[in-house]
Structures are given as C-alpha cells and as structure tokens.
Design an enzyme around this catalytic site. Structure first.
Site, PDB file in Angstrom:
ATOM      1  N   ASP A 154       0.864  -1.179   0.000  1.00 16.79           N
ATOM      2  CA  ASP A 154       0.000   0.000   0.000  1.00 16.79           C
ATOM      3  C   ASP A 154       0.903   1.233   0.000  1.00 16.79           C
ATOM      4  O   ASP A 154       2.084   1.149   0.341  1.00 16.79           O
ATOM      5  CB  ASP A 154      -0.884  -0.001   1.263  1.00 16.79           C
ATOM      6  CG  ASP A 154      -1.768   1.235   1.341  1.00 16.79           C
ATOM      7  OD1 ASP A 154      -2.344   1.622   0.302  1.00 16.79           O
ATOM      8  OD2 ASP A 154      -1.866   1.835   2.430  1.00 16.79           O
ATOM      9  N   SER A 155       0.332   2.377  -0.365  1.00 16.59           N
ATOM     10  CA  SER A 155       1.065   3.646  -0.296  1.00 16.59           C
ATOM     11  C   SER A 155       1.520   3.915   1.131  1.00 16.59           C
ATOM     12  O   SER A 155       2.518   4.594   1.346  1.00 16.59           O
ATOM     13  CB  SER A 155       0.171   4.778  -0.766  1.00 16.59           C
ATOM     14  OG  SER A 155      -0.957   4.877   0.069  1.00 16.59           O
ATOM     15  N   CYS A 195      -4.162  -1.143  -2.154  1.00 17.32           N
ATOM     16  CA  CYS A 195      -4.195   0.311  -2.299  1.00 17.32           C
ATOM     17  C   CYS A 195      -5.149   0.654  -3.435  1.00 17.32           C
ATOM     18  O   CYS A 195      -4.948   0.194  -4.568  1.00 17.32           O
ATOM     19  CB  CYS A 195      -2.781   0.806  -2.620  1.00 17.32           C
ATOM     20  SG  CYS A 195      -2.676   2.570  -3.000  1.00 17.32           S
ATOM     21  N   GLU A 248      -4.660   9.447   9.034  1.00 16.37           N
ATOM     22  CA  GLU A 248      -3.233   9.293   9.353  1.00 16.37           C
ATOM     23  C   GLU A 248      -2.813  10.236  10.486  1.00 16.37           C
ATOM     24  O   GLU A 248      -1.831   9.983  11.175  1.00 16.37           O
ATOM     25  CB  GLU A 248      -2.378   9.547   8.106  1.00 16.37           C
ATOM     26  CG  GLU A 248      -2.625   8.526   7.000  1.00 16.37           C
ATOM     27  CD  GLU A 248      -1.397   7.688   6.651  1.00 16.37           C
ATOM     28  OE1 GLU A 248      -0.294   8.057   7.064  1.00 16.37           O
ATOM     29  OE2 GLU A 248      -1.571   6.668   5.968  1.00 16.37           O
ATOM     30  N   CYS A 296     -10.860   3.380  -1.301  1.00 16.62           N
ATOM     31  CA  CYS A 296      -9.521   3.593  -0.740  1.00 16.62           C
ATOM     32  C   CYS A 296      -9.441   2.740   0.515  1.00 16.62           C
ATOM     33  O   CYS A 296     -10.382   2.738   1.325  1.00 16.62           O
ATOM     34  CB  CYS A 296      -9.340   5.073  -0.409  1.00 16.62           C
ATOM     35  SG  CYS A 296      -7.900   5.443   0.613  1.00 16.62           S
ATOM     36  N   HIS A 307      -7.912   3.013   3.209  1.00 15.58           N
ATOM     37  CA  HIS A 307      -7.936   3.705   4.499  1.00 15.58           C
ATOM     38  C   HIS A 307      -9.374   3.835   5.043  1.00 15.58           C
ATOM     39  O   HIS A 307      -9.573   3.943   6.250  1.00 15.58           O
ATOM     40  CB  HIS A 307      -7.417   5.145   4.367  1.00 15.58           C
ATOM     41  CG  HIS A 307      -5.938   5.287   4.458  1.00 15.58           C
ATOM     42  ND1 HIS A 307      -5.112   5.072   3.389  1.00 15.58           N
ATOM     43  CD2 HIS A 307      -5.126   5.657   5.478  1.00 15.58           C
ATOM     44  CE1 HIS A 307      -3.856   5.302   3.763  1.00 15.58           C
ATOM     45  NE2 HIS A 307      -3.832   5.654   5.016  1.00 15.58           N
TER      46      HIS A 307
END
Lengths: 266, 266
Positions: free
Chosen positions: B11-12, B74, B153, B186, B188
C-alpha cells in the site's frame, strides 16, 4: 563571494511560494531557481532521517542548476536539517528559523511566544531553542498542526467551516498561555493568516518568509539592478491543483513554465 | 503454479493494513510480506506517472523478498497502475477493483452505485468502468475525498466533529443520486466506516479489502494448513504514529517487528 548571481529556493512542496512571494516583493534583479518536491510532499509527518535525505537531494538538484546560495523555504527542513545540510555542502544555506525568531521577539511585549508547525517542526523544538538563545527570559509554547498542510493543498478555503473548526481546535491549545505572538513555523500557513488572526485577534502572527525577505540583504550580497526578478520553477511531480491555489493567493510570483524533475536521480 | 508459498501485499502507506486484517481473518497458513511506502504516502494526490513509478519500486522490493504473487492493498494503485504492473512483471498481481465492484453489484438492488476515493482513483474512473462492464445498466457516481487519508493518518477519531463535518461535506455530493451502495475505494476508509454509515444509514458501504479476502481462494491456490498466518512488516519510513492507530482498530494483525527499507534503491 561577489554579488549573488543565482539563488536557489526549495520547499517540500509549494508552500515555499509564500516565501518566494515575499522575497520578490522586496527585492529586484534576482535570478531564482525554485524547486518544490511535490512528488514527496508532505515532509512534516516523516522522520528526521528521511527528511534529511530528501533535503540533500533537493540541494543537489539546485546545485546542478548553478545556484550560489540556498534559501530553505520550508519550516520542516529549516528546523530539522540545517546543521546537516551546512555540514554536507559548502555553499551558504539559510533557513527560516532565525529570521522568524528575531521577528517574534521584536513583536512580543510579554515574551510569551507560541509556535505552530508540522509535527517534525514542533518535535525539533528548534524555534523554541533559538528564541531562548536570543532571549533567555522568553517563554514558548509549541503546537503541532498536522492537518493545515493537507487542508491548504486540497483547496479548502481559509473561511471554510472545516478550516475554521480545525484552526479553532489547534489554537485552543494556547488557552491560558497568554502568548501575544505566534510564529507561523510552516511556510504553508500564511495561506491561513486571516483565519488565524480572526481566531486570536490580539495576537501577532509572524510570517517567517516575510521576516526572512526583509533581512535578505544582510545575508547575501544581492544585485543592485532594478530589472524584474527572474524565477525558474521546478517540481518533482506535475501540478495537481495546488499551483492554481498559489496563483490565486500570491501577487508577486507567476508560477508559470513549471518544469518537472526526477528528484530520485540527485 | 502450486500452492502459494509467499504472498506480497503493499500500500502507499498503512491503509492497506485494513486489507491485510481481512485476509488474515478469513485464511490460515499464509506467509505474507507487507510493505507500506510511508516515506512517500499519500499517493492519491500525485500524477499517474509518479504513482506508477512508485508502485513498480514497491513490486520490485516485494520480489526481492521472494513473494510469488502480489495483492495491491491500495485503491489508488489498483485503479491507476494495474495494467502497467501486469505488463512489467510476470508474477500474478491482483488489485481491489474487481472484488469491490462484484460485491457492490451483489449488494445493490437499484444498481445506482457510488464510489468514494482519492483524487487519482476517482479521476481514473476505473471502478465505474468495471461496474458497467459487469452490469451495463448500472449507474455510477464518483466523489473524491482527498482529506480522509490525512484525517485518518493524523489521528482524528471517526467521531471527531472535524471528521464528521468532512464526511458530511463529501457524502452530501451524493444528494439526489439515490445510490443504495457506495464502494469505499480507498483502503484507508474502513477506519471511517461507522461514521460513513451513520451519515447514510440506508446505504451499504463496501469494504474492498473484505470483498477481496472472501474470494482470495479463487484467485490463488492458498495453503490448506491451519497454522497461524505469518506476516513480515516493512515500511520505507519509520512509524510516526499511524501504526498505533492501526493497532487500536485492527484485530487480526499485529503490526509488530516493523523493518525499514530504502525504497529508492529498488
């Protein structure tokens, strides 16, 4: 060194354009190379080791463009990497800390001074240490504001309710500290200056880029010609929106003819 | 190919841990190498060229670890780089689009389907194209939500008023569309699942990682042993906070013994 022929300016992204804008407002005859590391922005949430590695590559790119001195238009790099960069490279390198702290101490009556910045900037305590070096009696409070850069880069207006609520959240941490001056320790933050000011109307907010640009003549032997400044713009990833925002808010820089660089090669 | 011995997941950053969490919940006996490109996160606001270059480096690192197949955890890479990666590398590489679209179509009664994701994901229209390939009558609406990743994040809780206001802002763009299903495009976003659900209680939100993990046995010849999964964690910058958040919200992954990699060398 004689008259400075070519000045390099860099930032993790495009927040440094606020610094460039101030420099171009107060000086003429400059030949500037601006580099924004847009492929790896933001720096402020990364470790010091990674930020330093990135900053060294940024400097090497500017050297390849023939600059004779470098101005770090990035709070995170200025506060975390200036000693390492000065050690690794022989050309003059100037950050925003010193000018920002001097301006804050001139502005503050009570010597109770706040600093807002990225996580890496606040963790470094670099502004706070410099303030106390210059004025041992000063008291300082640092508050990290990690959401400001993403808000600005993603086009949230300064008066957007989400921006307002975030500003309120972060600034409320100064409650009871009685600060009369707050250093905007990240070069993105001048985009939010009005909102910050509205939330704390009695506090002076210090624009470190402006502070730096005033004293630039003392740091470097600048050209004395009246010709317009010439700026070349480089980024590591193409414009994905923020450049439009920069153009809308800045008056002394054009940010046109932007060229792309593969920064990994430096 | 015989039984898959070692699976690579990347993932990024660390959003892909939500995918890994689902995979570990529904499978046993796996040997997984997870890589999060935390030195260059986020990918979603960068250009396709830059994202592809980064993704190729991520794959080369996983290859150096002896993986036999790769799962792109991702949304941004899955939607922008899967054809390029499949062309450049010979091992099997699977993204999250197909599983996400299949799950959305199973869930949707009206075939009016929304997609939320990063700017790059929404611009790619990859989810929307795949949905219409699978179901030509379906109608789709894509909404970019660039502030979600920075909010998560930077530790803003799902019920934080700033998170709530941002969720409300983005989801209000679906007003009048009458969608009954929204793909969280996404990886996240499952961190915000409850908040998203509260704002649109009648809509089914699709977790693409969960959708993918259900069908993993159809994609790969997985080990049939009942031994616990073994995961090695690698990042390109050390933990600067998000890992703590991941550990708090995820139940099936440990995210311990994280090792650092210089991804520029791959």
């Amino acid at each position: 060194m004689g008259t400075l022929k070519r000045l390099g300016v860099f930032d993790s992204g495009l927040g440094g354009l606020t610094v460039l804008n101030e420099i171009c407002k107060y000086n003429t005859g400059l030949d500037v190379v601006y580099f924004g590391d847009t492929a790896r922005v933001p720096y402020g949430s990364r470790t010091v080791e990674t930020i330093t590695r990135y900053a060294e590559q940024d400097v090497r790119f500017l050297l390849s463009q023939g600059v004779e001195a470098i101005l770090i238009a990035c709070g995170t790099v200025s506060t975390n990497c200036l000693p390492a960069l000065t050690k690794s490279f022989s050309l003059p390198i100037v950050g925003v800390i010193d000018a920002g702290c001097q301006a804050a101490l001139r502005s503050s009556r009570t010597k109770r001074i706040g600093v807002i910045g990225t996580r890496a900037t606040i963790n470094s305590r670099a502004y706070e240490h410099r303030i106390r070096e210059l004025c041992p009696d000063a008291q300082t409070w640092g508050v990290e504001c990690p959401l400001f850069v993403p808000l600005i880069e993603n086009g949230f207006a300064p008066d957007d309710p989400i921006t307002e609520l975030t500003v309120d959240r972060y600034l409320s941490q100064f409650k009871g500290a009685g600060v009369d001056t707050i250093i905007m320790g990240c070069t993105h933050y001048p985009f939010l200056a009005k909102t910050l000011q509205n939330h704390m109307p009695d506090v002076s907010f210090i624009n470190v880029g402006k502070a730096l640009s005033y004293g630039l003549k003392e740091q470097f032997d600048l050209p004395r010609t009246q010709t317009p400044n010439r700026v070349s713009y480089f980024v590591s990833d193409e414009d994905t929106g923020f450049l439009d925002i920069a153009r809308r808010y800045l008056d002394a820089v054009q940010a046109d003819n932007v060229q792309k660089v593969n920064i990994d090669q430096f």
